[in-house]
Structure formats: structure tokens, C-alpha cells
Design a protein around this motif. Sequence first.
Motif, PDB file in Angstrom:
ATOM      1  N   ARG A   1     -12.055   4.126   8.358  1.00  0.00           N
ATOM      2  CA  ARG A   1     -11.909   2.930   7.680  1.00  0.00           C
ATOM      3  C   ARG A   1     -12.568   3.177   6.016  1.00  0.00           C
ATOM      4  O   ARG A   1     -11.519   2.463   5.113  1.00  0.00           O
ATOM      5  CB  ARG A   1     -12.346   1.599   7.995  1.00  0.00           C
ATOM      6  CG  ARG A   1     -12.415   0.002   7.606  1.00  0.00           C
ATOM      7  CD  ARG A   1     -12.816  -0.835   8.493  1.00  0.00           C
ATOM      8  NE  ARG A   1     -14.215  -1.163   8.490  1.00  0.00           N
ATOM      9  CZ  ARG A   1     -14.486  -0.544  10.106  1.00  0.00           C
ATOM     10  NH1 ARG A   1     -13.958  -0.587  11.112  1.00  0.00           N
ATOM     11  NH2 ARG A   1     -15.510  -1.083  10.495  1.00  0.00           N
TER      12      ARG A   1
ATOM     13  N   ARG B   1       1.085  -1.097  -0.015  1.00  0.00           N
ATOM     14  CA  ARG B   1      -0.166  -0.054  -0.032  1.00  0.00           C
ATOM     15  C   ARG B   1       0.513   1.472  -0.137  1.00  0.00           C
ATOM     16  O   ARG B   1       0.666   1.863  -1.093  1.00  0.00           O
ATOM     17  CB  ARG B   1      -0.865  -0.578   1.502  1.00  0.00           C
ATOM     18  CG  ARG B   1      -2.456  -1.216   1.280  1.00  0.00           C
ATOM     19  CD  ARG B   1      -3.007  -0.409   2.004  1.00  0.00           C
ATOM     20  NE  ARG B   1      -3.525  -1.545   2.784  1.00  0.00           N
ATOM     21  CZ  ARG B   1      -3.417  -2.612   3.080  1.00  0.00           C
ATOM     22  NH1 ARG B   1      -2.487  -2.353   4.467  1.00  0.00           N
ATOM     23  NH2 ARG B   1      -4.934  -3.651   3.332  1.00  0.00           N
TER      24      ARG B   1
ATOM     25  N   THR C   1      -8.929   3.374   1.622  1.00  0.00           N
ATOM     26  CA  THR C   1      -7.928   3.279   0.646  1.00  0.00           C
ATOM     27  C   THR C   1      -8.641   4.405  -0.330  1.00  0.00           C
ATOM     28  O   THR C   1      -7.528   4.776  -1.516  1.00  0.00           O
ATOM     29  CB  THR C   1      -9.134   2.152  -0.161  1.00  0.00           C
ATOM     30  OG1 THR C   1      -9.507   1.011   0.847  1.00  0.00           O
ATOM     31  CG2 THR C   1      -9.151   1.604  -1.585  1.00  0.00           C
TER      32      THR C   1
ATOM     33  N   ARG D   1      -5.675  -8.962  -0.636  1.00  0.00           N
ATOM     34  CA  ARG D   1      -6.264  -7.966  -0.305  1.00  0.00           C
ATOM     35  C   ARG D   1      -6.313  -6.842  -0.750  1.00  0.00           C
ATOM     36  O   ARG D   1      -7.020  -6.343  -0.629  1.00  0.00           O
ATOM     37  CB  ARG D   1      -5.285  -7.946   1.455  1.00  0.00           C
ATOM     38  CG  ARG D   1      -5.024  -9.075   3.006  1.00  0.00           C
ATOM     39  CD  ARG D   1      -4.853  -8.394   3.709  1.00  0.00           C
ATOM     40  NE  ARG D   1      -5.079 -10.073   4.484  1.00  0.00           N
ATOM     41  CZ  ARG D   1      -3.888  -9.624   5.606  1.00  0.00           C
ATOM     42  NH1 ARG D   1      -4.167  -8.584   6.187  1.00  0.00           N
ATOM     43  NH2 ARG D   1      -4.327 -10.933   6.416  1.00  0.00           N
ATOM     44  N   LEU D   2      -4.682  -6.241  -1.415  1.00  0.00           N
ATOM     45  CA  LEU D   2      -5.429  -4.901  -2.037  1.00  0.00           C
ATOM     46  C   LEU D   2      -6.008  -4.854  -3.636  1.00  0.00           C
ATOM     47  O   LEU D   2      -6.811  -3.780  -3.444  1.00  0.00           O
ATOM     48  CB  LEU D   2      -3.627  -4.478  -2.163  1.00  0.00           C
ATOM     49  CG  LEU D   2      -2.971  -3.780  -1.692  1.00  0.00           C
ATOM     50  CD1 LEU D   2      -2.913  -4.621   0.116  1.00  0.00           C
ATOM     51  CD2 LEU D   2      -1.563  -3.287  -1.794  1.00  0.00           C
TER      52      LEU D   2
ATOM     53  N   SER E   1      -8.722  -6.637  -2.942  1.00  0.00           N
ATOM     54  CA  SER E   1     -10.867  -6.370  -2.965  1.00  0.00           C
ATOM     55  C   SER E   1     -10.439  -5.464  -2.316  1.00  0.00           C
ATOM     56  O   SER E   1     -11.654  -4.378  -2.329  1.00  0.00           O
ATOM     57  CB  SER E   1     -10.805  -7.424  -1.515  1.00  0.00           C
ATOM     58  OG  SER E   1      -9.738  -7.517  -0.417  1.00  0.00           O
ATOM     59  N   GLU E   2      -9.646  -4.801  -1.769  1.00  0.00           N
ATOM     60  CA  GLU E   2      -9.521  -3.477  -1.781  1.00  0.00           C
ATOM     61  C   GLU E   2      -9.407  -2.497  -2.919  1.00  0.00           C
ATOM     62  O   GLU E   2      -9.851  -0.915  -3.054  1.00  0.00           O
ATOM     63  CB  GLU E   2      -7.721  -2.813  -0.635  1.00  0.00           C
ATOM     64  CG  GLU E   2      -8.056  -3.336   0.508  1.00  0.00           C
ATOM     65  CD  GLU E   2      -7.289  -3.300   1.310  1.00  0.00           C
ATOM     66  OE1 GLU E   2      -6.375  -2.369   0.661  1.00  0.00           O
ATOM     67  OE2 GLU E   2      -6.635  -3.650   2.415  1.00  0.00           O
TER      68      GLU E   2
END
Length: 228
Positions: free
Chosen positions: A155, A23, A159, A59-60, A62-63
Motif C-alpha cells: 500500500r 491514477r 503512490t 482521493r488523489l 490526499s494521495e
Amino acid sequence: MSVIEFEPVNRQSTAEMIADRLRDAIMHGSLLPGAQLVEADLAAQFDVSRGPVREAMQRLVSEGLLRSIRHRGIFVIELTPEDVVDVYRARTAIEGGALELILDGRRDIAYQALEPSVTEMLACAERGDAAGVSAADQAFHEALVDSAASTRLTRAARTLLIETRMCLGALQSAYPDLRDQAREHIDLREAIGNGPADHARTLLIDHMHDAVERLRPLQQPDAEPDVS
């Protein structure tokens, strides 16, 4: 009594650590838009097995920071002009929500929290440090959302702020005078701290709209200038 099977803690920690580093690399431009991430190469660089790297990349994905293309691989997203508009539209909703919480009894907290980034932004602008202005710009909006003391807004903003950071490099060249960028944030901070609530709301919306308008021609280099 049923038995719940958990993944080993160290594997989860490793995957999250890798995700955090990826990230940061995307946010700060070390991984450029469109760059391909190769699982085996990353595993070698991080000196870990491929499992945590695969989990971190998913994970990234999905983000929304990475995208998976069938039979080709995983790539850093590239923001289209439509994406930029959508990011700032979503940010307006989230930061507008944070602003409402701030206006309802947290003005002094926000005013103090925004001071370091505003001071840094102005100092960087005075010495022509565009990258420093961008970093302070990011810090300002992170502090704005954090000042609302809403874990869900923080949260949700995470992103979006990373995607915004991907735009800020281009935004640096959209301000002929970096001090104008700093002044926008100074004015917004003063309105949040001491001004009429409606004025603070208007400045935040105008600030988001102005960023989109400045970025739009930079993302459409072949388009004819709009003189209407």
C-alpha cells in the motif's frame, strides 16, 4: 443503539473506479504533469454526476497525485528535482524493507515473480522499445514489493510507484543503451535469488541512486553540467 449512516455502495464504487482510471492516466502519461482536471468535463466523459468525480479527485489530492490550487482548480502534480530525490529516498526505504522480508525466507518466491518483467524488459530493450522497457521496469518493482507479502508495504509503495512512473518517460532517454537498464534489473534479480544478502542490498541502493543521478540533469536542462 446508534444507527451508522453509510454512503450508498454504488456511489463509493463509482468514485473508486474513477479514481483508478485517473491514477492509470497519470501513471501512463495520458494526463500530463501540470494538466488541469475539470470536474464538469470529467463527469461528462465518465457519464456520471459530479459528486463521484469530486470524491475521486479528492482521493488523489490526499494521495499526492493531484494538487488543489485555491481559486484556480485541481492539477496533476509536477515533480521537481527535489521531489524526485524524495520519491526515490522513500522507495529505497520501502523496497529495502521488502527486500529484508524477501531475504528472510522468500528468495525463491521473489526470483520467480521477477522473471516475467526481466524477460520482457530485455526483449523490449533488444528491439529499442523504450516505452516497453519502462512498463517492465514498473512491473519489476511492483513484483519486488508484492513478493514480500506485506500489505502495508504494498500500500505504501502504490503512490510512490505511480510518481516513479511519471519519471520513467524521462529516464528512457537517460540510457544511451536500453540494455543497460535491463541488465541492472537482471543483476538485481540474480542477487535477490542467489547472491549474498549484502550484495542484494547494495545493488538495490545503487540502483535507486543511479536513477536519481540520471534524472537530475534531465530535470535541470538549463543547469551547467557537473564536471566535478
